[in-house]
Design an enzyme around this catalytic site. Structure first.
Site, mmCIF file in Angstrom:
data_model
loop_
_atom_site.group_PDB
_atom_site.id
_atom_site.type_symbol
_atom_site.label_atom_id
_atom_site.label_comp_id
_atom_site.label_asym_id
_atom_site.label_seq_id
_atom_site.Cartn_x
_atom_site.Cartn_y
_atom_site.Cartn_z
ATOM 1 N N HIS A 50 0.843 -1.186 0.000
ATOM 2 C CA HIS A 50 0.000 0.000 0.000
ATOM 3 C C HIS A 50 0.886 1.248 0.000
ATOM 4 O O HIS A 50 2.092 1.180 0.246
ATOM 5 C CB HIS A 50 -0.925 -0.011 1.203
ATOM 6 C CG HIS A 50 -2.006 -1.045 1.101
ATOM 7 N ND1 HIS A 50 -3.033 -1.145 2.012
ATOM 8 C CD2 HIS A 50 -2.223 -2.036 0.188
ATOM 9 C CE1 HIS A 50 -3.840 -2.137 1.667
ATOM 10 N NE2 HIS A 50 -3.352 -2.698 0.573
ATOM 11 N N GLU A 105 1.281 3.836 1.935
ATOM 12 C CA GLU A 105 1.976 4.212 3.160
ATOM 13 C C GLU A 105 3.243 3.374 3.354
ATOM 14 O O GLU A 105 4.314 3.894 3.696
ATOM 15 C CB GLU A 105 1.056 4.040 4.368
ATOM 16 C CG GLU A 105 -0.226 4.864 4.285
ATOM 17 C CD GLU A 105 -1.398 4.097 3.682
ATOM 18 O OE1 GLU A 105 -2.528 4.298 4.155
ATOM 19 O OE2 GLU A 105 -1.164 3.296 2.746
ATOM 20 N N CYS A 137 -5.454 1.600 6.115
ATOM 21 C CA CYS A 137 -6.217 0.393 6.466
ATOM 22 C C CYS A 137 -5.766 -0.132 7.824
ATOM 23 O O CYS A 137 -4.632 0.081 8.256
ATOM 24 C CB CYS A 137 -6.032 -0.681 5.390
ATOM 25 S SG CYS A 137 -4.348 -1.305 5.255
ATOM 26 N N CYS A 170 -1.822 -0.958 7.392
ATOM 27 C CA CYS A 170 -0.953 0.211 7.279
ATOM 28 C C CYS A 170 -0.854 0.964 8.606
ATOM 29 O O CYS A 170 0.158 1.616 8.877
ATOM 30 C CB CYS A 170 -1.463 1.130 6.177
ATOM 31 S SG CYS A 170 -1.259 0.437 4.523
ATOM 32 N N SER A 179 -21.569 11.132 -37.269
ATOM 33 C CA SER A 179 -21.219 11.507 -35.897
ATOM 34 C C SER A 179 -19.725 11.729 -35.702
ATOM 35 O O SER A 179 -19.312 12.136 -34.607
ATOM 36 C CB SER A 179 -21.694 10.422 -34.922
ATOM 37 O OG SER A 179 -21.069 9.172 -35.208
ATOM 38 N N TRP A 215 -16.414 13.811 -36.523
ATOM 39 C CA TRP A 215 -16.354 13.769 -35.070
ATOM 40 C C TRP A 215 -17.097 14.970 -34.529
ATOM 41 O O TRP A 215 -16.896 16.077 -35.022
ATOM 42 C CB TRP A 215 -14.910 13.783 -34.572
ATOM 43 C CG TRP A 215 -14.125 12.597 -34.974
ATOM 44 C CD1 TRP A 215 -13.221 12.497 -35.988
ATOM 45 C CD2 TRP A 215 -14.160 11.313 -34.351
ATOM 46 N NE1 TRP A 215 -12.676 11.238 -36.044
ATOM 47 C CE2 TRP A 215 -13.245 10.489 -35.041
ATOM 48 C CE3 TRP A 215 -14.878 10.767 -33.282
ATOM 49 C CZ2 TRP A 215 -13.028 9.150 -34.692
ATOM 50 C CZ3 TRP A 215 -14.656 9.452 -32.938
ATOM 51 C CH2 TRP A 215 -13.748 8.661 -33.637
ATOM 52 N N ARG A 227 -11.180 5.354 -20.647
ATOM 53 C CA ARG A 227 -11.167 3.949 -21.047
ATOM 54 C C ARG A 227 -10.079 3.186 -20.297
ATOM 55 O O ARG A 227 -10.262 2.030 -19.919
ATOM 56 C CB ARG A 227 -10.905 3.825 -22.549
ATOM 57 C CG ARG A 227 -12.096 4.086 -23.448
ATOM 58 C CD ARG A 227 -11.715 3.761 -24.882
ATOM 59 N NE ARG A 227 -12.803 3.986 -25.819
ATOM 60 C CZ ARG A 227 -12.749 3.709 -27.109
ATOM 61 N NH1 ARG A 227 -11.619 3.196 -27.617
ATOM 62 N NH2 ARG A 227 -13.774 3.934 -27.897
ATOM 63 N N THR A 266 -23.791 0.158 -32.871
ATOM 64 C CA THR A 266 -22.576 0.960 -32.852
ATOM 65 C C THR A 266 -21.383 0.133 -33.314
ATOM 66 O O THR A 266 -20.537 0.607 -34.090
ATOM 67 C CB THR A 266 -22.327 1.500 -31.433
ATOM 68 O OG1 THR A 266 -23.400 2.370 -31.069
ATOM 69 C CG2 THR A 266 -21.026 2.282 -31.361
#
Length: 383
Positions: free
Chosen positions: A53, A55, A79, A88, A172, A174, A188, A200
């Site tokens: 983690h 830390e 945590c 942590c 469409s 752009w 994404r 699509t």
């Protein structure tokens, strides 16, 4: 340390956390720094699930015992339970650090605030709520997953000023400019999965990958909603079903899809989820449940209008990314982003909460959590 220096240090933690953008699921992104005499002397971030983690990474980077008066800054409450790594809070207490600055608390209802209590009980001074909105926004997927045990389903639209996603002829590309489209690539890269409808996929032939300059092409899980198996019936299967990432493609269909088409796709290396249908449409609630069962923590739904409208009418959109270009069509036959509701009063509309704005070249992005009214009135005349 002045308030501006404190905020600046927490912003550095946020920058560190973002180095693991999209790599930590189902864990959150977290950044941490250690400050001595007003100077950052060590930095760390959580790189991926199962690894140190933030830390602990910062303490290891320091490579020695912190000096007296050292402070640790961290974007998320440390945590305090054993998982794939140790707590942590134990590492911080053992290090001798006696002042910790936290951006936001752990959203897990079973843990929220307990890590802070553990530190305080050990004599550590804890300062909280430093750049909390920014720290919360860093982990929109994790926060939803850990509190609801359900994936964050986010819709993305790119519209004109009058809310249209295509001309009456379907053109469409752009609507938005290159800067906005690169921002879509960034999101994404964050989400574990992307979804589009069959129309699509058939019309635009997308790759549904994240293509960011200077980074290798990255492919999430790619969902194609195709209840009637239109794409599977094509003489030549689209690239989503044949490219080097085809094993990352999942066709979401109904029990009406046809076993022959399913066998064809599976032979090509594409998976199929056969879900129940409601009034001829694949159950989106069943889709959400299946994602949860397979620990897919977030889905970025890119369209088209029919799929987005279906998610909206089913109240299955949790978050919205709305890109807007400085262009209007003023044509009632141009395609709207979503439809199918009967909204007679403003208080029946769907609003966004925790809204954030960004300017991307000439375009704008508004994004936020979707807040539904008590009841959605469906317009049965819209097909």
């Amino acid at each position: 340390m002045s308030p501006s220096e404190r905020d600046s240090t927490m912003r550095r933690c946020l920058d560190l956390a973002r180095r693991a953008w999209g790599d930590t699921h189902p864990n959150p992104m977290v950044g941490a720094v250690i400050v001595e005499d007003g100077h950052v002397v060590a930095e760390g971030w959580h790189a991926r699930a199962g690894e140190a983690h933030a830390e602990v990474a910062a303490l290891r980077a320091l490579g020695r015992s912190p000096r007296e008066g050292a402070r640790m800054f961290v974007t998320l409450e440390p945590c305090c339970t054993h998982g794939r790594t140790g707590p942590c809070t134990e590492a911080i207490i053992a290090s001798g650090i006696r002042y910790v600055v936290v951006g936001t608390t752990d959203p897990n209802p079973a843990h929220a605030g307990h890590g802070l209590d553990v530190l305080k009980a050990a004599g550590v001074t804890v300062e909280t709520r430093v750049l909390t909105p920014e720290c919360d926004d860093l982990n929109i997927i994790f926060n939803h997953w850990i509190t609801k045990r359900s994936p964050l389903i986010a819709a993305k639209v790119a519209t004109t000023l009058d809310g249209r996603i295509a001309t009456r002829t379907g053109e469409s590309k752009w609507i938005t400019g290159a800067v906005a489209r690169q921002d879509v690539m960034r999101w994404r890269r964050l989400f574990p999965a992307i979804a589009v409808g069959a129309g699509t996929a058939l019309r635009d032939r997308p790759r549904l990958t994240a293509r960011i300059e200077g980074e290798p092409e990255w492919c999430p899980v790619r969902f194609v909603f195709d209840g009637r198996m239109r794409l599977a019936g094509e003489r030549e299967l689209p690239a989503l079903y044949t490219d080097e990432f085809r094993e990352r493609t999942i066709v979401v269909t109904s029990d009406q899809g046809g076993s022959g088409y399913i066998r064809r796709l599976e032979a090509a290396g594409v998976r199929c989820w056969i879900l129940p249908s409601i009034h001829g449409r694949t159950s989106l609630a069943a889709f959400r449940a299946r994602c949860a069962a397979e620990a897919i923590t977030g889905v970025y739904v890119e369209g088209g209008a029919e799929l987005l409208s279906g998610f909206l009418q089913a109240r299955e959109i949790d978050y919205l990314f709305a890109y807007r270009a400085p262009l209007f069509l003023a044509d009632q036959r141009a395609l709207p982003a979503m439809r199918g509701l009967r909204t007679e009063r403003l208080d029946q509309g769907v609003r966004l909460e925790n809204v954030r704005h960004a300017s991307l070249g000439d375009d704008q992005l508004m994004r936020g959590h979707v807040a539904y009214p008590g009841k959605l009135a469906i317009d049965e005349t819209v097909t």
